[in-house]
Design a protein around this motif. Sequence first.
Motif, short mmCIF file in Angstrom:
data_model
loop_
_atom_site.label_atom_id
_atom_site.label_comp_id
_atom_site.label_asym_id
_atom_site.label_seq_id
_atom_site.Cartn_x
_atom_site.Cartn_y
_atom_site.Cartn_z
N VAL A 26 0.81 -1.22 0.00
CA VAL A 26 0.00 0.00 0.00
C VAL A 26 0.85 1.27 0.00
CG1 VAL A 26 -1.99 -1.10 1.11
CG2 VAL A 26 -0.20 -0.08 2.53
N GLY A 27 2.17 1.14 -0.17
CA GLY A 27 3.04 2.31 -0.09
C GLY A 27 2.66 3.42 -1.04
N SER A 28 2.46 3.09 -2.32
CA SER A 28 2.12 4.12 -3.30
C SER A 28 0.73 4.69 -3.03
CB SER A 28 2.19 3.55 -4.72
OG SER A 28 1.29 2.46 -4.88
N MET A 29 -0.19 3.86 -2.55
CA MET A 29 -1.54 4.34 -2.22
C MET A 29 -1.47 5.35 -1.07
SD MET A 29 -3.45 0.62 -2.35
CE MET A 29 -4.99 1.22 -1.66
N LEU A 30 -0.65 5.05 -0.06
CA LEU A 30 -0.50 5.95 1.07
C LEU A 30 0.12 7.27 0.65
CD1 LEU A 30 0.79 3.34 3.67
CD2 LEU A 30 -1.36 4.61 3.84
N GLU A 31 1.05 7.23 -0.27
CA GLU A 31 1.69 8.46 -0.75
C GLU A 31 0.70 9.32 -1.54
OE1 GLU A 31 5.04 7.06 -2.92
OE2 GLU A 31 6.23 6.61 -1.12
N GLN A 32 -0.18 8.67 -2.29
CA GLN A 32 -1.18 9.41 -3.07
C GLN A 32 -2.29 9.95 -2.19
OE1 GLN A 32 -2.48 6.77 -6.20
NE2 GLN A 32 -0.39 6.39 -6.91
N TYR A 72 -18.63 3.27 10.03
CA TYR A 72 -18.11 3.86 8.80
C TYR A 72 -18.85 3.25 7.61
CZ TYR A 72 -14.28 5.24 11.90
OH TYR A 72 -13.55 5.76 12.93
N PRO A 73 -18.97 4.00 6.53
CA PRO A 73 -19.71 3.50 5.36
C PRO A 73 -18.95 2.41 4.62
CG PRO A 73 -18.73 5.64 4.88
CD PRO A 73 -18.50 5.40 6.35
N ASN A 74 -19.64 1.71 3.77
CA ASN A 74 -19.02 0.69 2.92
C ASN A 74 -17.94 1.31 2.03
OD1 ASN A 74 -20.98 -0.95 4.04
ND2 ASN A 74 -22.22 -1.09 2.17
N ASN A 75 -16.91 0.55 1.76
CA ASN A 75 -15.88 0.92 0.77
C ASN A 75 -15.18 2.24 1.10
OD1 ASN A 75 -16.88 -1.36 -0.68
ND2 ASN A 75 -18.44 -0.05 -1.64
N TYR A 76 -14.96 2.51 2.38
CA TYR A 76 -14.42 3.82 2.77
C TYR A 76 -12.90 3.83 2.90
CZ TYR A 76 -14.05 8.27 5.22
OH TYR A 76 -13.72 9.55 5.57
N PHE A 77 -12.30 2.71 3.30
CA PHE A 77 -10.87 2.69 3.59
C PHE A 77 -10.07 1.97 2.50
CE2 PHE A 77 -12.92 2.95 7.77
CZ PHE A 77 -12.29 4.08 8.28
N GLY A 78 -8.88 2.49 2.23
CA GLY A 78 -7.97 1.81 1.33
C GLY A 78 -7.11 0.79 2.04
N PHE A 79 -6.99 0.93 3.35
CA PHE A 79 -6.14 0.04 4.14
C PHE A 79 -6.71 -0.06 5.55
CE2 PHE A 79 -1.70 -0.45 6.26
CZ PHE A 79 -1.79 -1.83 6.22
N VAL A 80 -6.91 -1.29 6.03
CA VAL A 80 -7.35 -1.54 7.40
C VAL A 80 -6.25 -2.33 8.11
CG1 VAL A 80 -9.03 -2.70 8.88
CG2 VAL A 80 -9.81 -1.50 6.83
N GLY A 88 -10.18 -3.59 -3.94
CA GLY A 88 -8.76 -3.43 -4.23
C GLY A 88 -7.94 -3.00 -3.03
N GLY A 89 -8.62 -2.63 -1.94
CA GLY A 89 -7.92 -2.24 -0.72
C GLY A 89 -7.41 -3.46 0.04
N TRP A 90 -6.65 -3.19 1.08
CA TRP A 90 -5.97 -4.26 1.80
C TRP A 90 -6.31 -4.25 3.29
CZ3 TRP A 90 -3.00 -7.81 -0.83
CH2 TRP A 90 -2.72 -7.50 -2.17
N ILE A 91 -6.31 -5.47 3.87
CA ILE A 91 -6.54 -5.67 5.30
C ILE A 91 -5.36 -6.46 5.85
CG2 ILE A 91 -8.05 -6.69 7.05
CD1 ILE A 91 -10.31 -6.46 4.87
#
Length: 327
Positions: free
Chosen positions: A94-100, A158-166, A194-197
């Motif tokens: 998730v590094g690039s996702m976190l940077e964006q 929290y709503p559905n599909n809200y986080f990119g990383f849990v 497409g997000g990650w847990i």
Amino acid sequence: MGTFNFLRLLLKKDSSSKKSKSSVKSDGNTTSPTTTSATSTGSATHEYGEQGRRYHDRADASYILPNDEEESDRIHMQHWIVKLAFSGNFDSPVGSMLEQGINVLDAGCGPATWPLEMAEMFPQSKFYGVDISPVFPMQIKPSNCEFLLHNLSDPLPYPNNYFGFVHQRLLVMGIVDDDWIKIAKDYVRVTQPGGWIELTECTMPDIVNGGPNMTTLMTAVGAIAKSKGLNTRVSLELASILKQAGCVNITERKVVSPIKHGGKLGELLWDDFYTMFSALRPMVVKSRPDLETPEAYDKFLRESAAECSTYKTGLIWYRSYGQKPGF
């Protein structure tokens, strides 16, 4: 001095301002993702044990360790232990996702050491932390951090599909066995396609090269946890839990960390064990009445430290991460 280190110094002041409060009450409203106050699906109530330590006094709280300032200090230390053990704060790609810039949830955040550091590392992302105890900073925090009083056994607000990383770690002593898959499914619900847990846990009572003292202590802790409905070997099931929750592309990593040998990590890990075992003394001595006096118990712990060094004892960790499909 970096922003995160500055915040760490101020956290003591922020937490001390809450020491006189015995509970944090809910306002009864549903919390939105932009809420900055610490509202809750319940209230945080406390009781005090025979050693003067503060514990949860909630029927829905399964955490068996204290929830006072001393425990918060221990959890702060655990952050550096896990970071050293795994050579970083996360394994998920998730590094690039976190940077964006994405929304990130730290479930069971405790005093929020992980999200505070991550917030400084990735200022474009927004970090949310939830915990059953109000030990996180309520006032002194970065603008890209928000915290909420919440029991993970309840649906996340929290709503559905809200986080990119849990992200979740070290809740082996805080989540009952029957709740793990339910909670993981809720993580999947709030994660975007497409997000990650990612889940990280240690294994108890199993250890590597355990001597008689450590075996006694770990067995006692395991028995205490089992009596509370906790699964001390859940670390072995993390990948399976993520799969049953609906994740794909699951990866698992096993790490063994030295206890009281091998340098800084081994010293930190023993300090963590010493604090935990000290807090659990009233429960441990039920199976070892010969250790009932504080002096006898402390002597036993000091001998246990020497034993770990001699036996080259190690703690077993597992980290598993998976992706929500539909990307």
